[in-house]
Design a protein around this motif. Structure first.
Motif, PDB file in Angstrom:
ATOM      1  N   GLY A 151      45.748  39.553  43.619  1.00  0.00           N
ATOM      2  CA  GLY A 151      45.129  38.973  42.438  1.00  0.00           C
ATOM      3  C   GLY A 151      44.761  37.517  42.570  1.00  0.00           C
ATOM      4  N   ALA A 152      44.974  36.919  43.749  1.00  0.00           N
ATOM      5  CA  ALA A 152      44.614  35.517  43.938  1.00  0.00           C
ATOM      6  C   ALA A 152      43.113  35.326  43.746  1.00  0.00           C
ATOM      7  CB  ALA A 152      45.031  35.046  45.329  1.00  0.00           C
ATOM      8  N   ASP A 153      42.737  34.152  43.286  1.00  0.00           N
ATOM      9  CA  ASP A 153      41.322  33.881  43.016  1.00  0.00           C
ATOM     10  C   ASP A 153      40.446  34.127  44.229  1.00  0.00           C
ATOM     11  OD1 ASP A 153      41.822  33.210  40.397  1.00  0.00           O
ATOM     12  OD2 ASP A 153      41.833  31.050  40.731  1.00  0.00           O
ATOM     13  N   TYR A 154      40.913  33.733  45.413  1.00  0.00           N
ATOM     14  CA  TYR A 154      40.057  33.830  46.601  1.00  0.00           C
ATOM     15  C   TYR A 154      39.934  35.259  47.139  1.00  0.00           C
ATOM     16  CZ  TYR A 154      44.037  34.230  49.828  1.00  0.00           C
ATOM     17  OH  TYR A 154      45.148  34.662  50.498  1.00  0.00           O
ATOM     18  N   LEU A 155      40.673  36.199  46.539  1.00  0.00           N
ATOM     19  CA  LEU A 155      40.568  37.601  46.933  1.00  0.00           C
ATOM     20  C   LEU A 155      39.613  38.384  46.044  1.00  0.00           C
ATOM     21  CD1 LEU A 155      44.332  38.463  47.582  1.00  0.00           C
ATOM     22  CD2 LEU A 155      42.595  37.806  49.254  1.00  0.00           C
ATOM     23  N   ARG A 156      39.361  37.866  44.843  1.00  0.00           N
ATOM     24  CA  ARG A 156      38.599  38.617  43.850  1.00  0.00           C
ATOM     25  C   ARG A 156      37.180  38.084  43.721  1.00  0.00           C
ATOM     26  NH1 ARG A 156      40.200  37.556  39.041  1.00  0.00           N
ATOM     27  NH2 ARG A 156      41.596  35.806  39.532  1.00  0.00           N
ATOM     28  N   VAL A 157      36.301  38.947  43.253  1.00  0.00           N
ATOM     29  CA  VAL A 157      34.918  38.558  43.005  1.00  0.00           C
ATOM     30  C   VAL A 157      34.461  39.226  41.708  1.00  0.00           C
ATOM     31  CG1 VAL A 157      33.902  40.479  44.321  1.00  0.00           C
ATOM     32  CG2 VAL A 157      32.634  38.333  44.061  1.00  0.00           C
ATOM     33  N   GLY A 158      33.578  38.566  40.982  1.00  0.00           N
ATOM     34  CA  GLY A 158      33.091  39.126  39.729  1.00  0.00           C
ATOM     35  C   GLY A 158      34.216  39.303  38.733  1.00  0.00           C
ATOM     36  N   LEU A 170      35.557  45.354  54.672  1.00  0.00           N
ATOM     37  CA  LEU A 170      34.756  46.376  55.343  1.00  0.00           C
ATOM     38  C   LEU A 170      35.601  47.547  55.829  1.00  0.00           C
ATOM     39  CD1 LEU A 170      32.269  44.134  57.370  1.00  0.00           C
ATOM     40  CD2 LEU A 170      31.913  45.278  55.168  1.00  0.00           C
ATOM     41  N   THR A 171      36.917  47.338  55.915  1.00  0.00           N
ATOM     42  CA  THR A 171      37.828  48.416  56.312  1.00  0.00           C
ATOM     43  C   THR A 171      39.028  48.430  55.350  1.00  0.00           C
ATOM     44  OG1 THR A 171      38.923  46.933  57.880  1.00  0.00           O
ATOM     45  CG2 THR A 171      37.174  48.366  58.745  1.00  0.00           C
ATOM     46  N   PRO A 172      38.791  48.708  54.082  1.00  0.00           N
ATOM     47  CA  PRO A 172      39.869  48.646  53.083  1.00  0.00           C
ATOM     48  C   PRO A 172      40.913  49.739  53.321  1.00  0.00           C
ATOM     49  CG  PRO A 172      37.930  49.675  52.146  1.00  0.00           C
ATOM     50  CD  PRO A 172      37.509  49.159  53.490  1.00  0.00           C
ATOM     51  N   PRO A 173      42.148  49.506  52.919  1.00  0.00           N
ATOM     52  CA  PRO A 173      43.236  50.474  53.167  1.00  0.00           C
ATOM     53  C   PRO A 173      43.248  51.616  52.161  1.00  0.00           C
ATOM     54  CG  PRO A 173      44.098  48.556  52.032  1.00  0.00           C
ATOM     55  CD  PRO A 173      42.638  48.263  52.312  1.00  0.00           C
ATOM     56  N   ARG A 174      42.171  52.371  52.114  1.00  0.00           N
ATOM     57  CA  ARG A 174      42.056  53.438  51.128  1.00  0.00           C
ATOM     58  C   ARG A 174      43.049  54.564  51.365  1.00  0.00           C
ATOM     59  NH1 ARG A 174      35.414  53.587  51.306  1.00  0.00           N
ATOM     60  NH2 ARG A 174      35.086  51.651  50.101  1.00  0.00           N
ATOM     61  N   GLU A 175      43.243  54.951  52.624  1.00  0.00           N
ATOM     62  CA  GLU A 175      44.138  56.068  52.911  1.00  0.00           C
ATOM     63  C   GLU A 175      45.581  55.742  52.527  1.00  0.00           C
ATOM     64  OE1 GLU A 175      43.833  57.504  56.876  1.00  0.00           O
ATOM     65  OE2 GLU A 175      41.674  57.903  56.760  1.00  0.00           O
ATOM     66  N   ALA A 176      45.971  54.505  52.718  1.00  0.00           N
ATOM     67  CA  ALA A 176      47.355  54.112  52.445  1.00  0.00           C
ATOM     68  C   ALA A 176      47.718  54.297  50.980  1.00  0.00           C
ATOM     69  CB  ALA A 176      47.572  52.654  52.860  1.00  0.00           C
ATOM     70  N   PHE A 177      46.735  54.111  50.072  1.00  0.00           N
ATOM     71  CA  PHE A 177      47.013  54.134  48.644  1.00  0.00           C
ATOM     72  C   PHE A 177      46.338  55.296  47.923  1.00  0.00           C
ATOM     73  CE2 PHE A 177      46.915  49.399  49.626  1.00  0.00           C
ATOM     74  CZ  PHE A 177      48.286  49.338  49.846  1.00  0.00           C
ATOM     75  N   ALA A 178      45.757  56.226  48.676  1.00  0.00           N
ATOM     76  CA  ALA A 178      44.923  57.278  48.081  1.00  0.00           C
ATOM     77  C   ALA A 178      45.670  58.143  47.078  1.00  0.00           C
ATOM     78  CB  ALA A 178      44.324  58.145  49.185  1.00  0.00           C
ATOM     79  N   ASP A 179      46.934  58.436  47.326  1.00  0.00           N
ATOM     80  CA  ASP A 179      47.671  59.385  46.478  1.00  0.00           C
ATOM     81  C   ASP A 179      48.571  58.693  45.458  1.00  0.00           C
ATOM     82  OD1 ASP A 179      46.553  61.530  47.888  1.00  0.00           O
ATOM     83  OD2 ASP A 179      48.126  61.435  49.416  1.00  0.00           O
ATOM     84  N   LEU A 180      48.417  57.390  45.304  1.00  0.00           N
ATOM     85  CA  LEU A 180      49.300  56.629  44.419  1.00  0.00           C
ATOM     86  C   LEU A 180      48.638  56.366  43.070  1.00  0.00           C
ATOM     87  CD1 LEU A 180      50.697  53.939  46.904  1.00  0.00           C
ATOM     88  CD2 LEU A 180      51.354  56.341  46.616  1.00  0.00           C
ATOM     89  N   SER A 181      49.462  56.333  42.039  1.00  0.00           N
ATOM     90  CA  SER A 181      48.975  56.008  40.702  1.00  0.00           C
ATOM     91  C   SER A 181      49.955  55.036  40.044  1.00  0.00           C
ATOM     92  CB  SER A 181      48.823  57.281  39.863  1.00  0.00           C
ATOM     93  OG  SER A 181      48.240  56.991  38.605  1.00  0.00           O
ATOM     94  N   PRO A 182      49.980  53.806  40.517  1.00  0.00           N
ATOM     95  CA  PRO A 182      50.989  52.856  40.036  1.00  0.00           C
ATOM     96  C   PRO A 182      50.719  52.367  38.617  1.00  0.00           C
ATOM     97  CG  PRO A 182      49.443  51.764  41.503  1.00  0.00           C
ATOM     98  CD  PRO A 182      49.105  53.226  41.551  1.00  0.00           C
ATOM     99  N   GLU A 183      51.806  52.080  37.918  1.00  0.00           N
ATOM    100  CA  GLU A 183      51.700  51.471  36.593  1.00  0.00           C
ATOM    101  C   GLU A 183      51.477  49.966  36.707  1.00  0.00           C
ATOM    102  OE1 GLU A 183      55.044  52.436  34.182  1.00  0.00           O
ATOM    103  OE2 GLU A 183      54.792  54.607  34.451  1.00  0.00           O
ATOM    104  N   ARG A 184      51.921  49.399  37.824  1.00  0.00           N
ATOM    105  CA  ARG A 184      51.679  47.973  38.082  1.00  0.00           C
ATOM    106  C   ARG A 184      51.499  47.774  39.581  1.00  0.00           C
ATOM    107  NH1 ARG A 184      56.623  48.812  36.636  1.00  0.00           N
ATOM    108  NH2 ARG A 184      56.113  48.335  34.467  1.00  0.00           N
ATOM    109  N   VAL A 185      50.687  46.792  39.924  1.00  0.00           N
ATOM    110  CA  VAL A 185      50.472  46.435  41.327  1.00  0.00           C
ATOM    111  C   VAL A 185      50.826  44.961  41.482  1.00  0.00           C
ATOM    112  CG1 VAL A 185      48.828  46.207  43.221  1.00  0.00           C
ATOM    113  CG2 VAL A 185      48.651  48.147  41.648  1.00  0.00           C
ATOM    114  N   LEU A 186      51.780  44.687  42.361  1.00  0.00           N
ATOM    115  CA  LEU A 186      52.193  43.332  42.676  1.00  0.00           C
ATOM    116  C   LEU A 186      51.690  42.992  44.067  1.00  0.00           C
ATOM    117  CD1 LEU A 186      55.923  43.659  41.538  1.00  0.00           C
ATOM    118  CD2 LEU A 186      53.904  43.178  40.132  1.00  0.00           C
ATOM    119  N   SER A 187      51.445  41.723  44.298  1.00  0.00           N
ATOM    120  CA  SER A 187      50.857  41.318  45.567  1.00  0.00           C
ATOM    121  C   SER A 187      51.553  40.090  46.117  1.00  0.00           C
ATOM    122  CB  SER A 187      49.365  41.019  45.385  1.00  0.00           C
ATOM    123  OG  SER A 187      48.821  40.422  46.549  1.00  0.00           O
TER     124      SER A 187
END
Length: 233
Positions: A151-158, A170-187
């Motif tokens: 959630g840092a400013d330099y990670l987000r756009v728009g 260009l190579t986001p970690p989609r497979e790592a999180f594909a089956d997850l449905s978190p109530e909160r995401v911490l970074s």
């Protein structure tokens, strides 16, 4: 605004408080927005990628005794050894991160993917050898991500609430999180998302490539500064 502050923190900014823990940023003035978290579990409090600050043990004491310290990225040793020695616990590393142990002046323990700290399962996000090893923790409700998403400013756009770091758009970690449905995401960088977190994560991963040009224009310089600062220190 400095990319990274290396002086000891005389205070901290609290973030991400919920029933199961709390987060803090020791140097809110830095571009990196290095965030640390304390996870309250049945075993005690697990500290994730922590950065030390004056008064932080009073905050941790609200949640119990420290049971351990875990590092989720080979670039996030931070003050893990300081906390481990202060509380008499080892630094827990993902099993592949044996190369990190030598930089830690503290006892070390290793955890395999699928193993747990408290209620949290260790997930692999990326393992590209010594250049990039990254992991996450998930207990079915709370997802703790180390580097790639935040959630840092330099990670987000728009209007993104979570963004993918420029080096991984260009190579986001989609497979790592594909089956997850978190109530909160911490970074490990910036404040987390506590409402509609699963849609925010899905949006960040789905559109990371499409938004790469916008992110490069908006955050390219900041990202380069943070990388340079990380290499120097």
């Amino acid at each position: 605004m400095p990319a990274k502050v290396t002086d000891p923190a005389t205070g901290y900014e609290e973030i991400d408080r919920w029933n199961g823990g709390v987060g803090w940023i020791a140097h809110p003035e830095e571009t990196m927005e290095r965030a640390s978290h304390a996870l309250a579990t049945d075993e005690g409090v697990w500290l994730v990628d922590p950065v030390d600050a004056d008064g932080i043990d009073d905050l941790l004491g609200e949640f119990g005794e420290v049971a351990g310290v875990v590092v989720l990225s080979n670039h996030h040793t931070r003050d893990a050894a300081v906390f481990a020695n202060r509380h008499g616990v080892p630094v827990t590393l993902p099993a592949s991160m044996t190369d990190v142990a030598g930089s830690l002046d503290a006892p070390v323990a290793y955890l395999d993917v699928g193993g747990t700290v408290g209620d949290y399962e260790l997930l692999e996000v990326a393992d590209s050898g010594p250049a990039w090893r990254e992991y996450a923790l998930y207990d079915g409700e709370t997802l703790v991500v180390s580097e790639s998403v935040g959630g840092a400013d330099y990670l987000r756009v728009g209007d993104e609430r979570l963004g993918v770091m420029l080096l991984r758009r260009l190579t986001p970690p989609r497979e790592a999180f594909a089956d997850l449905s978190p109530e909160r995401v911490l970074s490990g960088h910036g404040p987390g998302v506590h409402e509609d977190a699963a849609p925010a994560l899905a949006e960040a991963l789905t559109y990371s490539r499409r938004r790469f040009p916008s992110a490069l224009l908006a955050n390219g310089r900041s990202q380069l500064r943070t990388v340079a600062a990380a290499i120097r220190t």
